[in-house]
Design a protein around this motif. Structure first.
Motif, mmCIF file in Angstrom:
data_model
loop_
_atom_site.group_PDB
_atom_site.id
_atom_site.type_symbol
_atom_site.label_atom_id
_atom_site.label_comp_id
_atom_site.label_asym_id
_atom_site.label_seq_id
_atom_site.Cartn_x
_atom_site.Cartn_y
_atom_site.Cartn_z
ATOM 1 N N SER A 244 0.831 -1.198 0.000
ATOM 2 C CA SER A 244 0.000 0.000 0.000
ATOM 3 C C SER A 244 0.870 1.254 0.000
ATOM 4 O O SER A 244 1.867 1.328 0.726
ATOM 5 N N LEU A 245 0.468 2.235 -0.810
ATOM 6 C CA LEU A 245 1.199 3.497 -0.918
ATOM 7 C C LEU A 245 0.244 4.672 -0.817
ATOM 8 O O LEU A 245 -0.813 4.679 -1.443
ATOM 9 N N ASN A 246 0.626 5.687 -0.053
ATOM 10 C CA ASN A 246 -0.123 6.943 -0.027
ATOM 11 C C ASN A 246 0.367 7.807 -1.179
ATOM 12 O O ASN A 246 1.532 8.213 -1.198
ATOM 13 N N LEU A 247 -0.488 8.095 -2.139
ATOM 14 C CA LEU A 247 -0.068 8.836 -3.322
ATOM 15 C C LEU A 247 -1.059 9.930 -3.684
ATOM 16 O O LEU A 247 -2.240 9.869 -3.329
ATOM 17 N N ASN A 248 -0.561 10.938 -4.397
ATOM 18 C CA ASN A 248 -1.441 11.862 -5.101
ATOM 19 C C ASN A 248 -2.045 11.112 -6.291
ATOM 20 O O ASN A 248 -1.400 10.216 -6.860
ATOM 21 N N LEU A 249 -3.238 11.469 -6.688
ATOM 22 C CA LEU A 249 -3.858 10.828 -7.854
ATOM 23 C C LEU A 249 -2.960 10.928 -9.077
ATOM 24 O O LEU A 249 -2.792 9.964 -9.828
ATOM 25 N N VAL A 273 -3.433 1.719 -3.764
ATOM 26 C CA VAL A 273 -3.125 3.148 -3.755
ATOM 27 C C VAL A 273 -4.090 3.849 -2.806
ATOM 28 O O VAL A 273 -5.302 3.836 -3.011
ATOM 29 N N GLU A 274 -3.528 4.443 -1.748
ATOM 30 C CA GLU A 274 -4.328 5.165 -0.760
ATOM 31 C C GLU A 274 -4.341 6.651 -1.121
ATOM 32 O O GLU A 274 -3.293 7.261 -1.298
ATOM 33 N N ILE A 275 -5.527 7.216 -1.218
ATOM 34 C CA ILE A 275 -5.651 8.622 -1.593
ATOM 35 C C ILE A 275 -6.537 9.360 -0.596
ATOM 36 O O ILE A 275 -7.373 8.751 0.076
ATOM 37 N N GLN A 276 -6.333 10.663 -0.511
ATOM 38 C CA GLN A 276 -7.114 11.493 0.393
ATOM 39 C C GLN A 276 -8.413 11.933 -0.284
ATOM 40 O O GLN A 276 -8.444 12.186 -1.488
ATOM 41 N N LEU A 277 -9.464 12.050 0.510
ATOM 42 C CA LEU A 277 -10.770 12.443 -0.025
ATOM 43 C C LEU A 277 -10.703 13.817 -0.691
ATOM 44 O O LEU A 277 -11.376 14.062 -1.689
ATOM 45 N N MET A 278 -9.863 14.702 -0.163
ATOM 46 C CA MET A 278 -9.724 16.030 -0.745
ATOM 47 C C MET A 278 -9.212 15.945 -2.179
ATOM 48 O O MET A 278 -9.636 16.687 -3.064
ATOM 49 N N ASP A 279 -8.288 15.027 -2.421
ATOM 50 C CA ASP A 279 -7.744 14.824 -3.767
ATOM 51 C C ASP A 279 -8.831 14.303 -4.701
ATOM 52 O O ASP A 279 -8.884 14.653 -5.883
ATOM 53 N N VAL A 280 -9.714 13.465 -4.176
ATOM 54 C CA VAL A 280 -10.813 12.919 -4.977
ATOM 55 C C VAL A 280 -11.742 14.040 -5.436
ATOM 56 O O VAL A 280 -12.052 14.172 -6.623
ATOM 57 N N ASN A 282 -11.241 17.181 -5.630
ATOM 58 C CA ASN A 282 -10.599 18.214 -6.426
ATOM 59 C C ASN A 282 -10.291 17.738 -7.842
ATOM 60 O O ASN A 282 -10.015 18.556 -8.723
ATOM 61 N N ASN A 283 -10.337 16.410 -8.064
ATOM 62 C CA ASN A 283 -9.960 15.862 -9.370
ATOM 63 C C ASN A 283 -10.845 14.679 -9.746
ATOM 64 O O ASN A 283 -10.352 13.580 -10.022
ATOM 65 N N TYR A 287 -9.773 11.011 -10.825
ATOM 66 C CA TYR A 287 -10.057 9.907 -9.903
ATOM 67 C C TYR A 287 -10.621 8.699 -10.647
ATOM 68 O O TYR A 287 -10.165 7.561 -10.456
ATOM 69 N N PHE A 288 -11.605 8.932 -11.499
ATOM 70 C CA PHE A 288 -12.215 7.814 -12.229
ATOM 71 C C PHE A 288 -11.240 7.197 -13.234
ATOM 72 O O PHE A 288 -11.271 5.985 -13.479
ATOM 73 N N LYS A 289 -10.374 8.011 -13.815
ATOM 74 C CA LYS A 289 -9.358 7.479 -14.733
ATOM 75 C C LYS A 289 -8.355 6.616 -13.977
ATOM 76 O O LYS A 289 -7.967 5.544 -14.448
ATOM 77 N N VAL A 290 -7.948 7.072 -12.809
ATOM 78 C CA VAL A 290 -7.016 6.299 -11.977
ATOM 79 C C VAL A 290 -7.642 4.966 -11.583
ATOM 80 O O VAL A 290 -6.973 3.920 -11.589
ATOM 81 N N LYS A 291 -8.933 4.990 -11.253
ATOM 82 C CA LYS A 291 -9.622 3.744 -10.918
ATOM 83 C C LYS A 291 -9.538 2.741 -12.058
ATOM 84 O O LYS A 291 -9.295 1.545 -11.858
ATOM 85 N N GLU A 292 -9.730 3.226 -13.286
ATOM 86 C CA GLU A 292 -9.662 2.357 -14.466
ATOM 87 C C GLU A 292 -8.269 1.760 -14.626
ATOM 88 O O GLU A 292 -8.116 0.561 -14.900
ATOM 89 N N ILE A 293 -7.249 2.602 -14.471
ATOM 90 C CA ILE A 293 -5.866 2.153 -14.629
ATOM 91 C C ILE A 293 -5.523 1.086 -13.595
ATOM 92 O O ILE A 293 -4.935 0.042 -13.914
#
Length: 430
Positions: A244-249, A273-280, A282-283, A287-293
């Motif tokens: 598990s990694l804490n990353l920016n989207l 991939v661990e992400i912050q709700l604020m990043d979700v 704001n982007n 976010y949905f593209k990252v989910k697909e990848i």
């Protein structure tokens, strides 16, 4: 008349309006009515997200941001358009459950644009009334020492200092443990991260890096890349099946992420991939593209740092994360029949909800009452280390506390003092 801390936002805004009033042409104020949201949607963590969603507007308008005594906020600047406002409101509406002011005709009452000079006098009167009606505090609690905002001419120095930090030495790992039965524990995955306090020790402690959102974003993106590259230099031989990694989207699109996924992971190994709700918020498109990848690569996405209060407003069926990390706090002990938590667990599955920050048996008991079996936190670290330390043939040469500290490191001289690396890296298997 001296003003209390209760209405300083109004006072500062009026001061700025007085300066603008000499030549108000071209200026405008975006006023965001946080106070008109339903109480459940005014949670402080969500207000922070709202503010960040309008943050780019502050930069583009060369503007200033003010928080009012009732929690509303205002942005004063140039070039703020109705299209910019609608885009920000749309992002908020996509992530929240239904709120009347965010849906239908009331949406224009949520974010109101006042254009000058036409609206100048009426808006100033509005803020003056807010200031005069604000409650005065009987006593003002002393504020903590405020760090100095970073200046533009200091950014290069901060980045240069970051380049000098030996990142692998400050990366930590922490297990997420699944309880399989009485006395039986299994490592579900391990999280790898850089603690803010460890990073700040290398930088000027007087600087407020968060004062510049764009600087902090660039800083964390750079740190993401350094963290992922560091895996190749690690001394660890026994890696978990899930990392598990804490990353920016945005870091998921980097060459470093692709290289880590393709050249570091072994057969069957996957990333979370661990992400912050604020990043979700704001982007959302990103976010949905990252989910697909991630899904295409067999990896998973986890929304970090959640609370029951945030769950009330989160539209899970819209965001569809693979996992959620719910943070334990002592007051949750009395929250034993929370339907939002039960709905989340039912929707995601108990194995996809991690109760983090567990520091007591009360936390474990609370989580298990909701059907949770996967935990993380100081108590879990102690349980894991105690099991491993008990098995180690050289346990008499080091304390439990020392063993725990060494287990968290990827490499370094302190880690190398361990005489039984096989046990230092051992993973509980149930």
């Amino acid at each position: 008349m001296a003003r209390s801390a209760n209405n300083m936002g109004e006072t500062y805004l009026l001061d700025a309006l007085n300066r603008v009033g000499r030549n108000p042409v071209g200026y405008s104020v975006l006023y965001v009515n946080i106070s008109k949201l339903r109480p459940k949607n005014r949670h402080p963590e969500f207000v922070k997200i709202f503010a960040k969603l309008f943050d780019s507007m502050v930069g583009n308008a060369q503007g200033s941001f003010f928080v009012m005594s009732n929690g509303d906020f205002a942005i004063l600047g140039k070039g703020i358009t109705s299209d910019m406002v609608e885009e920000a409101v749309f992002k908020i509406r996509q992530g929240l459950s239904s709120d009347p002011i965010l849906h239908g005709r009331d949406v224009k009452d949520f974010a109101v644009l006042y254009s000058f000079p036409a609206d100048y006098i009426s808006f100033c009167s509005f803020i003056e009334k807010m200031r005069d009606n604000a409650d005065y505090l009987a006593a003002v609690t002393p504020l903590p020492e405020i760090k100095r905002p970073i200046r533009a001419d200091e950014i290069d120095a901060v980045m240069e200092q970051l380049d000098k930090i030996d990142i692998p030495e400050i990366i930590k790992r922490q297990s997420v443990i699944k309880i399989c039965g009485p006395g039986k524990f299994k490592v579900e995955f391990q999280e790898f991260f850089v603690a803010v306090k460890d990073l700040s020790a290398y930088l000027d402690d007087n600087l407020d890096l968060l004062s510049s959102r764009w600087l902090f974003l660039y800083l964390t993106q750079k740190l993401d890349k350094k963290t992922m590259t560091s895996f190749f230099a690690s001394d660890i031989k026994n890696w978990p099946n899930q990392i598990s990694l804490n990353l920016n989207l945005s870091s998921v699109f980097s060459l470093e992420f692709v290289t880590l996924a393709k050249n570091f992971l072994q057969d069957g190994q996957k990333l979370i991939v661990e992400i912050q709700l604020m990043d979700v918020f704001n982007n959302l498109p990103v976010y949905f593209k990252v989910k697909e990848i991630l899904k295409a690569g067999g990896h998973r996405l986890l929304i970090d740092n959640m609370s029951p209060a945030l769950l009330k407003t989160l539209n899970l069926k819209r965001l569809e994360p693979d996992m959620i990390k719910l943070f334990w706090e002592p007051l949750l002990e009395y929250d034993t029949e929370n339907e939002n938590i039960r709905e989340m667990i039912s929707y995601l599955g108990a194995d996809n909800v991690v109760l983090a920050k567990c520091d007591s048996e009360t936390a474990l008991s609370w989580g298990m009452k909701y059907g949770l079996r996967t935990f993380q936190g100081p108590l879990i670290d102690q349980l894991e280390t105690a099991c491993i330390h008990h098995q180690c043939p050289d346990s008499k040469y080091c304390s439990l506390k020392t063993c725990l500290k060494r287990r968290r490191l990827l490499w370094g001289a302190f880690r190398d003092e361990c005489t039984q690396k096989e046990y230092l890296e051992k993973l509980l298997e149930g």
